[in-house]
Scaffold this motif. Sequence first.
Motif, short mmCIF file in Angstrom:
data_model
loop_
_atom_site.label_atom_id
_atom_site.label_comp_id
_atom_site.label_asym_id
_atom_site.label_seq_id
_atom_site.Cartn_x
_atom_site.Cartn_y
_atom_site.Cartn_z
N GLN A 52 -2.83 -6.35 3.95
CA GLN A 52 -1.85 -5.40 3.43
C GLN A 52 -2.34 -4.74 2.15
O GLN A 52 -2.12 -3.55 1.92
N ASP A 53 -3.02 -5.52 1.29
CA ASP A 53 -3.58 -4.96 0.05
C ASP A 53 -4.60 -3.87 0.38
O ASP A 53 -4.65 -2.83 -0.28
N VAL A 54 -5.43 -4.15 1.37
CA VAL A 54 -6.46 -3.17 1.75
C VAL A 54 -5.79 -1.89 2.24
O VAL A 54 -6.16 -0.78 1.84
N GLU A 55 -4.80 -2.05 3.10
CA GLU A 55 -4.13 -0.89 3.68
C GLU A 55 -3.35 -0.10 2.62
O GLU A 55 -3.39 1.13 2.59
N ASP A 56 -2.66 -0.82 1.73
CA ASP A 56 -1.79 -0.16 0.75
C ASP A 56 -2.54 0.43 -0.43
O ASP A 56 -2.17 1.47 -0.96
N VAL A 57 -3.58 -0.28 -0.88
CA VAL A 57 -4.24 0.09 -2.15
C VAL A 57 -5.66 0.60 -1.96
O VAL A 57 -6.02 1.68 -2.45
#
Length: 307
Positions: free
Chosen positions: A44-49
């Motif tokens: 999720q961090d990769v996708e969001d940020v």
Amino acid sequence: MQETMNFYQIPREQWQGFYTNGMMPFTQEELDNIKSLNDRISVQDVEDVYVPLCHLIHLYMKEFESLTLSKGLFLHRYVKMPPFIIGIAGSVAVGKSTTARLVQNLLARLFPRRTVQLITTDGFLYPNEVLEERGSLNRKGFPESYDMEALINFLNAVKSGEPDIQIPVYSHEVYNIIPDTYETISQPDILIVEGINTLQLPANQQIYISDFFDFSIFVDAQPALIEKWYLERFESLLDTAFQDPSNYYYQYAIGDRKEAIKMAKEVWKNVNLKNLHEYILPTRSRADIILHKTKHHLIDEVFLRKY
């Protein structure tokens, strides 16, 4: 942060919507292999940020390439495209290494025809023997503990397109430069330079390390949180160091755990926190992007430089 008046302050919820293409380049298993000890990173961090961040880096790269071509037209000569250099700064234990490796892997997958290499400025620390002779071993990590002239010369050589540049290798296990061991940088299209000193202090009165950067990132968090992560990482190192007598942390791993943690707290207070306040935080406003972390290494805000 008073200096953030020069930045757009963007909540994660807004940032994640700036670039969405449904692509998820990593599995959680792959991310676990990328992250540093005791750090945290999720799909999720990769996708969001990080996917939007790499899209922004791509925009900077296109402008960089356009300007280089325009210089060639102005000069009526062929100007070779120099490497695009990204600097990543921040405190000890804040997660710079994870960010650097993640950006490296993302850019390599997004641009498979481009060579993306990563170095850490730890390789430009003076060997412990030199620091000991100078009486500054207890200030390791402070500006004077780095061979800044060698780092400047290295970056100049990279920008000039020199082939097969060798740089020293630092080992956190032995807490020193490894003798007669070198890493080779071979004309990368993109070079990522990670270290606490990437945005600070000139080697002389004219040149800063950051002068060589085409994009820069500062990984940020409250000092109290970074201290917590530093101590957690220290304990994780002790949990494995007892198996290897050559490991720098072996002496602490086989001794009294409470005394070892007490020592680590003193190092944080007298070395790392002091370095953070005096030399690292003052460089934060020079970054193009500030990634602000909260508990559990979660990025909650992104600051984008206005001008």
